[in-house]
Design a protein around this motif. Sequence first.
Motif, PDB file in Angstrom:
ATOM      1  N   PHE A  14       0.845  -1.201   0.000  1.00 49.34           N
ATOM      2  CA  PHE A  14       0.000   0.000   0.000  1.00 49.34           C
ATOM      3  C   PHE A  14       0.876   1.245   0.000  1.00 49.34           C
ATOM      4  CE2 PHE A  14       0.814  -0.966   4.413  1.00 49.34           C
ATOM      5  CZ  PHE A  14       1.014   0.268   5.009  1.00 49.34           C
ATOM      6  N   GLY A  15       0.355   2.285  -0.653  1.00 47.14           N
ATOM      7  CA  GLY A  15       1.058   3.563  -0.721  1.00 47.14           C
ATOM      8  C   GLY A  15       0.389   4.593   0.167  1.00 47.14           C
ATOM      9  N   THR A  16       1.197   5.387   0.863  1.00 49.08           N
ATOM     10  CA  THR A  16       0.689   6.438   1.741  1.00 49.08           C
ATOM     11  C   THR A  16       1.421   7.739   1.443  1.00 49.08           C
ATOM     12  OG1 THR A  16       0.323   4.784   3.482  1.00 49.08           O
ATOM     13  CG2 THR A  16       0.252   7.119   4.126  1.00 49.08           C
ATOM     14  N   PRO A  17       0.772   8.710   0.811  1.00 48.30           N
ATOM     15  CA  PRO A  17       1.446   9.978   0.508  1.00 48.30           C
ATOM     16  C   PRO A  17       1.886  10.685   1.787  1.00 48.30           C
ATOM     17  CG  PRO A  17      -0.647   9.783  -0.674  1.00 48.30           C
ATOM     18  CD  PRO A  17      -0.618   8.682   0.325  1.00 48.30           C
ATOM     19  N   ILE A 329       9.293  -0.796  -0.221  1.00 48.05           N
ATOM     20  CA  ILE A 329       9.818  -1.464  -1.409  1.00 48.05           C
ATOM     21  C   ILE A 329       9.826  -0.556  -2.632  1.00 48.05           C
ATOM     22  CG2 ILE A 329       9.159  -3.770  -0.615  1.00 48.05           C
ATOM     23  CD1 ILE A 329       6.888  -3.603  -2.757  1.00 48.05           C
ATOM     24  N   ASN A 330       9.234   0.623  -2.517  1.00 48.98           N
ATOM     25  CA  ASN A 330       9.294   1.586  -3.619  1.00 48.98           C
ATOM     26  C   ASN A 330       8.897   2.961  -3.094  1.00 48.98           C
ATOM     27  OD1 ASN A 330       9.715   2.576  -6.204  1.00 48.98           O
ATOM     28  ND2 ASN A 330       8.491   0.985  -7.177  1.00 48.98           N
ATOM     29  N   ARG A 331       9.354   3.993  -3.830  1.00 50.16           N
ATOM     30  CA  ARG A 331       8.954   5.354  -3.480  1.00 50.16           C
ATOM     31  C   ARG A 331       8.890   6.182  -4.753  1.00 50.16           C
ATOM     32  NH1 ARG A 331      13.117   8.450  -0.054  1.00 50.16           N
ATOM     33  NH2 ARG A 331      12.953   6.514   1.179  1.00 50.16           N
ATOM     34  N   PHE A 332       7.731   6.781  -4.976  1.00 48.61           N
ATOM     35  CA  PHE A 332       7.541   7.597  -6.167  1.00 48.61           C
ATOM     36  C   PHE A 332       7.481   9.073  -5.792  1.00 48.61           C
ATOM     37  CE2 PHE A 332       6.022   3.579  -7.965  1.00 48.61           C
ATOM     38  CZ  PHE A 332       6.637   3.616  -9.209  1.00 48.61           C
ATOM     39  N   TYR A 333       7.976   9.905  -6.712  1.00 42.52           N
ATOM     40  CA  TYR A 333       7.912  11.365  -6.593  1.00 42.52           C
ATOM     41  C   TYR A 333       7.021  11.851  -7.728  1.00 42.52           C
ATOM     42  CZ  TYR A 333      11.637  11.083  -3.154  1.00 42.52           C
ATOM     43  OH  TYR A 333      12.377  10.800  -2.021  1.00 42.52           O
ATOM     44  N   LYS A 334       5.810  12.232  -7.360  1.00 46.30           N
ATOM     45  CA  LYS A 334       4.746  12.491  -8.325  1.00 46.30           C
ATOM     46  C   LYS A 334       4.547  13.993  -8.511  1.00 46.30           C
ATOM     47  CE  LYS A 334      -0.254  11.593  -8.726  1.00 46.30           C
ATOM     48  NZ  LYS A 334      -1.364  10.820  -8.162  1.00 46.30           N
ATOM     49  N   LEU A 335       4.704  14.471  -9.749  1.00 51.59           N
ATOM     50  CA  LEU A 335       4.555  15.890 -10.051  1.00 51.59           C
ATOM     51  C   LEU A 335       3.094  16.193 -10.372  1.00 51.59           C
ATOM     52  CD1 LEU A 335       7.663  16.400 -12.394  1.00 51.59           C
ATOM     53  CD2 LEU A 335       7.545  16.495  -9.892  1.00 51.59           C
ATOM     54  N   VAL A 343       5.438  12.970  -2.451  1.00 52.69           N
ATOM     55  CA  VAL A 343       6.259  11.799  -2.157  1.00 52.69           C
ATOM     56  C   VAL A 343       5.354  10.673  -1.665  1.00 52.69           C
ATOM     57  CG1 VAL A 343       8.241  10.918  -0.879  1.00 52.69           C
ATOM     58  CG2 VAL A 343       8.149  13.339  -1.528  1.00 52.69           C
ATOM     59  N   ILE A 344       5.434   9.494  -2.343  1.00 51.44           N
ATOM     60  CA  ILE A 344       4.541   8.374  -2.022  1.00 51.44           C
ATOM     61  C   ILE A 344       5.371   7.119  -1.760  1.00 51.44           C
ATOM     62  CG2 ILE A 344       2.503   7.070  -2.733  1.00 51.44           C
ATOM     63  CD1 ILE A 344       2.052   9.226  -4.887  1.00 51.44           C
ATOM     64  N   PRO A 345       5.626   6.764  -0.489  1.00 51.40           N
ATOM     65  CA  PRO A 345       6.295   5.488  -0.188  1.00 51.40           C
ATOM     66  C   PRO A 345       5.302   4.325  -0.296  1.00 51.40           C
ATOM     67  CG  PRO A 345       6.517   7.097   1.607  1.00 51.40           C
ATOM     68  CD  PRO A 345       5.425   7.567   0.709  1.00 51.40           C
ATOM     69  N   PHE A 346       5.779   3.193  -0.814  1.00 53.74           N
ATOM     70  CA  PHE A 346       4.987   1.966  -0.870  1.00 53.74           C
ATOM     71  C   PHE A 346       5.645   0.938   0.043  1.00 53.74           C
ATOM     72  CE2 PHE A 346       3.597   4.116  -4.618  1.00 53.74           C
ATOM     73  CZ  PHE A 346       2.284   3.698  -4.832  1.00 53.74           C
ATOM     74  N   THR A 347       4.863   0.348   0.938  1.00 52.12           N
ATOM     75  CA  THR A 347       5.406  -0.577   1.930  1.00 52.12           C
ATOM     76  C   THR A 347       4.648  -1.898   1.936  1.00 52.12           C
ATOM     77  OG1 THR A 347       3.997   0.387   3.646  1.00 52.12           O
ATOM     78  CG2 THR A 347       6.231   1.273   3.446  1.00 52.12           C
ATOM     79  N   VAL A 348       5.346  -2.926   2.394  1.00 50.73           N
ATOM     80  CA  VAL A 348       4.737  -4.240   2.615  1.00 50.73           C
ATOM     81  C   VAL A 348       4.489  -4.390   4.112  1.00 50.73           C
ATOM     82  CG1 VAL A 348       5.068  -6.740   2.441  1.00 50.73           C
ATOM     83  CG2 VAL A 348       5.925  -5.235   0.639  1.00 50.73           C
ATOM     84  N   PRO A 349       3.261  -4.642   4.543  1.00 46.23           N
ATOM     85  CA  PRO A 349       2.999  -4.753   5.982  1.00 46.23           C
ATOM     86  C   PRO A 349       3.643  -5.990   6.593  1.00 46.23           C
ATOM     87  CG  PRO A 349       1.031  -5.309   4.703  1.00 46.23           C
ATOM     88  CD  PRO A 349       2.039  -4.807   3.726  1.00 46.23           C
ATOM     89  N   ARG A 350       4.537  -5.791   7.543  1.00 43.78           N
ATOM     90  CA  ARG A 350       5.186  -6.868   8.281  1.00 43.78           C
ATOM     91  C   ARG A 350       5.225  -6.496   9.760  1.00 43.78           C
ATOM     92  NH1 ARG A 350       8.563 -10.202   4.806  1.00 43.78           N
ATOM     93  NH2 ARG A 350       7.181 -10.590   3.030  1.00 43.78           N
ATOM     94  N   LYS A 351       4.977  -7.469  10.622  1.00 40.18           N
ATOM     95  CA  LYS A 351       4.970  -7.214  12.073  1.00 40.18           C
ATOM     96  C   LYS A 351       6.385  -7.183  12.653  1.00 40.18           C
ATOM     97  CE  LYS A 351       0.385  -9.202  12.835  1.00 40.18           C
ATOM     98  NZ  LYS A 351      -0.402 -10.250  13.543  1.00 40.18           N
TER      99      LYS A 351
END
Length: 501
Positions: A14-17, A329-335, A343-351
């Motif tokens: 999931f991505g969270t700006p 696992i990824n990060r986008f810079y969206k104009l 700035v939008i980081p994308f992460t994999v949920p892990r405990k």
Amino acid sequence: MAFKMRTSKFRHVFGTPLKKDQCYDNIRISKSSLDSTFCAVNTKFVAIITESGGGGAFLILPIAKTGRVERDHPMVTGHKSTVLDIKWCPHNDNVIASGSEDCSIKVWQIPDDGLTTNLTDEAVELLGHQRRVHSIEWHPSALNLLLSTGADNIIILWNVGTSEALVEVALADLCISMSFNYDGTKFVTTSKDKMIRVFNTRTGAVEKEAKGHGGAKPSQAVFLKNNKIFTTGFSKMSERQYALWDVDDLSEPMNIEMIDNSNGVIFPFYDPDTNMVWLCGKGDSIIRFYEVTEEAPFVHYLNLFQSKESQRGIGMMPKRGLNVNSCEINRFYKLLNNGLCEVIPFTVPRKSDLFQDDLYPDTAGDVAACTGDEFMSGAKSDPCLISLKQGYVPTKKDQLATVRKSNVLDTPTKTVQRAAPQATAASSNGAAEAQSSVAPAQAIAPAPAGPALPADFDPAALLDDIRKLKLIVKAHERRIKTLEDKVAQFEANTSEEEEQA
């Protein structure tokens, strides 16, 4: 039989700006209509092509310095016309290349702390294209190799360290996108003639070619790690679609799927570590992501990220710049059209707080596997991998060093003067090859009994001007040859039609 859901560790990405104060605001993003991402990112800087009066410019913003960007913020302003593409060097985070409408490619050395004044003097200038340069790509593993293409339908592989064109390829139509394979020994292109072509990087020879997407609008291609090619384009009905191709057999795609009916060009971003492809459409508010595997249908849809604002351009952070502690696992810079770089980081949920080996296999580092000369001589060029378990530690880099290949036009004035009698001897002996190589030196060498040269005479500048003129003449010759071939082909086709009639 019960339906079995395909499992994937990336299904719940999931991505969270980030909040606005953690983004970059008040940017005059380029209004160019060219299909470009307008943004390039590495572990130190964000580069964004901007609007600029009287020339071409782009911003360099340190990753850590977010917030509002002042109107008078220093920029890279050395181009005489609009900047069309920018790419960071994968082996030096302080070096960036830019292609422009002024037909030149410039390579810039950025200080560690960013720019404090406008940067107008490039480290290297590459002149060889006769029309605008709209796309550039760095070699993934060989030092200082850069691929460029322009509206003159020419692809050039440059050695940036020597300002030398190593390989030149003339195409029948405009090249739209380029992408190297994992070790850089091949590259794929898509063209306006709807063809997909695979070239040998060292020779420029076409190894494979096939008809790509059927639509007239531009298509994009990216070379995958497993000897596959992923393309995005349009069908004859103007539907957006993606396709997966096997390099060994381009006769038909392994998989082709329709995406939607929008009209914006889709840019594919590829992560070779996770084998994920991220699709970002120009003018879209959606980022889709897929996983490529060896089992049919080969390309598996995972999820999408959607926001309210559409993207004008976008850049992706290299893997070594991500936060492994938060499973990013990824990060986008969206104009965005309102001047915000989101700035939008994308992460994999892990405990677990432990390092996740399955998410972060060894990735390409910032050290080149070989030099450009070694690569062209056949050296092995698999990228040098690093582990992110202890975090990424950049290697210390020197200033970009450039050494032009020696030739008679680059020799000091005294040497040139000594070459003049050789030219006379060569002409008297009828040695055409010696005459052609030394005659220019004879022309610029001061005659012993001639008038005194002015005090501000700069032989080095004159020699550099001659070198540039030779490159321009060479580009004209390539252009003329391409046009003559087209005319000959047209006349041959006309003759065949007349005979049939």
